[in-house]
Scaffold this motif. Sequence first.
Motif, short mmCIF file in Angstrom:
data_model
loop_
_atom_site.label_atom_id
_atom_site.label_comp_id
_atom_site.label_asym_id
_atom_site.label_seq_id
_atom_site.Cartn_x
_atom_site.Cartn_y
_atom_site.Cartn_z
N GLY A 21 2.25 1.84 -3.43
CA GLY A 21 1.23 2.41 -4.32
C GLY A 21 1.02 3.89 -4.07
O GLY A 21 0.92 4.69 -5.01
N VAL A 22 0.95 4.28 -2.81
CA VAL A 22 0.76 5.70 -2.47
C VAL A 22 1.98 6.52 -2.90
O VAL A 22 1.84 7.62 -3.45
CB VAL A 22 0.48 5.86 -0.97
CG1 VAL A 22 0.54 7.31 -0.54
CG2 VAL A 22 -0.88 5.27 -0.61
N ALA A 23 3.18 5.99 -2.67
CA ALA A 23 4.40 6.71 -3.03
C ALA A 23 4.52 6.86 -4.54
O ALA A 23 4.84 7.95 -5.04
CB ALA A 23 5.62 5.99 -2.47
N ASN A 46 2.19 11.96 -9.81
CA ASN A 46 1.44 13.22 -9.82
C ASN A 46 2.38 14.41 -9.93
O ASN A 46 2.13 15.34 -10.71
CB ASN A 46 0.58 13.31 -8.56
CG ASN A 46 -0.30 14.53 -8.56
OD1 ASN A 46 -0.88 14.89 -9.58
ND2 ASN A 46 -0.43 15.16 -7.40
N PRO A 93 6.01 10.28 0.54
CA PRO A 93 5.07 10.51 1.64
C PRO A 93 5.55 9.82 2.92
O PRO A 93 6.18 8.77 2.87
CB PRO A 93 3.76 9.91 1.13
CG PRO A 93 4.15 8.96 0.07
CD PRO A 93 5.42 9.48 -0.52
N MET A 143 0.83 -1.21 0.00
CA MET A 143 0.00 0.00 0.00
C MET A 143 0.87 1.26 0.00
O MET A 143 0.57 2.22 -0.70
CB MET A 143 -0.94 -0.01 1.20
CG MET A 143 -2.08 -0.99 1.05
SD MET A 143 -3.19 -1.05 2.46
CE MET A 143 -3.59 0.65 2.73
N TYR A 144 1.95 1.27 0.79
CA TYR A 144 2.84 2.42 0.81
C TYR A 144 3.48 2.63 -0.55
O TYR A 144 3.61 3.77 -1.01
CB TYR A 144 3.92 2.27 1.89
CG TYR A 144 4.88 3.43 1.89
CD1 TYR A 144 4.51 4.64 2.46
CD2 TYR A 144 6.11 3.34 1.28
CE1 TYR A 144 5.36 5.73 2.44
CE2 TYR A 144 6.97 4.42 1.25
CZ TYR A 144 6.59 5.60 1.84
OH TYR A 144 7.44 6.67 1.81
N ASN A 196 2.09 6.85 -6.70
CA ASN A 196 1.05 7.79 -7.14
C ASN A 196 1.49 9.23 -6.89
O ASN A 196 1.29 10.10 -7.75
CB ASN A 196 -0.26 7.49 -6.41
CG ASN A 196 -1.39 8.35 -6.91
OD1 ASN A 196 -1.44 8.71 -8.07
ND2 ASN A 196 -2.30 8.68 -6.01
N GLY A 197 2.09 9.49 -5.75
CA GLY A 197 2.55 10.85 -5.45
C GLY A 197 3.67 11.30 -6.37
O GLY A 197 3.67 12.44 -6.86
#
Length: 142
Positions: A34-36, A42, A114, A31-32, A38-39
């Motif tokens: 994926g979030v990283a 972006n 993040p 999950m981390y 994505n950031g």
Amino acid sequence: MRRWSRWWSNDDGSASLEFIVAGVVLLMPIMYLGVALNGVHNQAMGVQTAARQIARALSSGSGSPDTVLAAVAAEYGMDPDAMRVEISCRPVADPCPAPGAFVTVRVTADAVLPLAPAVLDIAQSTAIPLESVLVHRMPDGP
């Protein structure tokens, strides 16, 4: 001894515990990640959009690079002060966006991961450098 071996071979209720432990150990890093990603993606799109929009603003004369940079940074949730813009022209002309010249717009920024702590400068040491370069030909004249 027999009692101990019976307890050891008994699997009643251990599946849920194994699922929770394995889920936390495996799912949280995924999950981390994926979030990283994505950031970072972006912010990479923000840097690319900033270069493109600054070149368009220079060719049309519709706005200053600082105004365009601030608008793009606000749209992508970035800090405009952390983004660096370099504008150069070929052939070199006194007013840089000269008619018929090729304008090179280079926008650079650092994508901070993040949840990276600012302690011991970990956030900056794990930052990912981003760069976008766009070459745009200016119109020949009015």
